[in-house]
Design a protein around this motif. Structure first.
Motif: not given
Length: 338
Positions: A315-322
């Motif tokens: 869905q394009g919602l995931a965050r790549a911070d971690s």
């Protein structure tokens, strides 16, 4: 781009957020200080790149091609095994577990050969892997088995360190019921984890004289025995033996007062006695940027401190911070070891 060996990422479950966050990490770091490569199913990464409106990944045949490809697209080494069924975001398939496992094995091999400087593992779904006959509790134990014939410089792991928000914690028990973790509490286990952490802080983080804090098990660290005797009979005697070896470690500290900012300034890592005791403060301090670091292996391994998130995959919602934090940690540790 530096001439150092690249960091390698194993794709994780192709139906999870792994492909998405790997591509997002590349998009944010395409002109960064180090190169990273994904071992995975190229077709899944291509589809994810189209959805995210990012340049398509660049398929390479060896890590020697990674530096030149990195500015153009995410370098991808094809998975050793093909997916048995098409990957559908949010719908994991046990038939694809063999491909996921093969990606991890290939990435570990690249680290053991020295072609890669470190490994970052994208999330897998253990329940899906178990359906396909995977016999390990998780990534960490599988990596320990894959590297067991290779020596380490210091105590042998694996141990799980979680880092985030300026806090590092190491767990003496990981994924087991709380009652089992308490029943299995032992001085030898505490001592081993403390020695391993001490060695890792020196080797992997460049801390010449590490300071360790040791959490108590019971409220108020047992309140002098009135709230439990584990501190008196197990935990503090272990700490005393460690100090006799020259390791700087506290006696058991009340867990409810050892994680605020002033307390954290007094130590470099905390030894925690069960899963939530360590993960709650790390995730409270840095929910999106926590990193899982495996200590005591002959290779450098980190991973994002989250799971496959099937509910938001595709869905394009995931965050790549971690994942970004895991990449930075892997490169930093590899640099210290080098």
């Amino acid at each position: 781009m530096t001439g150092a060996s690249p960091v390698v990422i194993s794709m994780g479950d192709p139906a999870g957020i792994g492909p998405e966050i790997i591509l997002k990490a590349w998009s944010q770091r395409r002109s960064g200080a180090f190169t990273f490569v994904c071992v995975g199913a190229a077709e899944v990464l291509r589809a994810s790149a189209r959805q995210l409106d990012l340049p398509p990944p660049v398929e390479i045949n060896s890590l020697a091609e990674a530096n030149s490809a990195f500015g153009t697209g995410l370098p991808v080494l094809a998975a050793p095994l093909r997916l048995e069924v098409p990957a559908i975001a949010g719908r994991p398939a046990a038939r694809n577990a063999a491909c996921v496992k093969a990606c991890i094995e290939a990435a570990v091999g690249l680290c053991l050969s020295g072609e890669a400087s470190a490994l970052v593992t994208a999330p897998i779904a253990k329940s899906v892997m178990y359906e396909a006959g995977f016999s390990f509790p998780g990534h960490t134990e599988f990596l320990a088995e894959l590297t067991r014939d290779h020596g380490v410089d210091g105590p042998r792991g694996p141990a799980m360190m979680l880092a985030g928000g300026g806090l590092r914690v190491v767990l003496t028990s990981i994924h087991e019921p709380l009652a089992q973790a308490v029943a299995g509490l032992s001085a030898p286990r505490i001592e081993h984890m403390a020695r391993l952490t001490h060695a890792a802080l020196r080797q992997d983080f460049g801390i010449a004289q590490p300071r360790l804090a040791l959490a108590g098990l019971n409220p108020h660290a047992g309140e002098g025995g009135s709230l439990g005797r584990e501190e008196i009979e197990i935990i503090n005697p272990a700490a005393a033996r460690l100090r006799a070896e020259g390791i700087s470690i506290t006696d058991s500290l009340p867990p409810d007062t050892m994680f605020h900012a002033e307390a954290r300034a007094g130590y470099d890592a905390a030894i925690c006695l069960y899963h939530d005791q360590g993960l709650i403060p790390v995730k409270t301090l840095d929910f999106h940027g926590g990193v899982n670091i495996t200590l005591g292996l002959p290779i450098v391994r980190t991973s994002p401190d989250h799971g496959t998130a099937f509910d938001i995959a595709g869905q394009g919602l995931a965050r790549a911070d971690s994942l970004l934090a895991a990449l930075d940690a892997a490169a930093e540790i590899a640099g210290h070891r080098a």
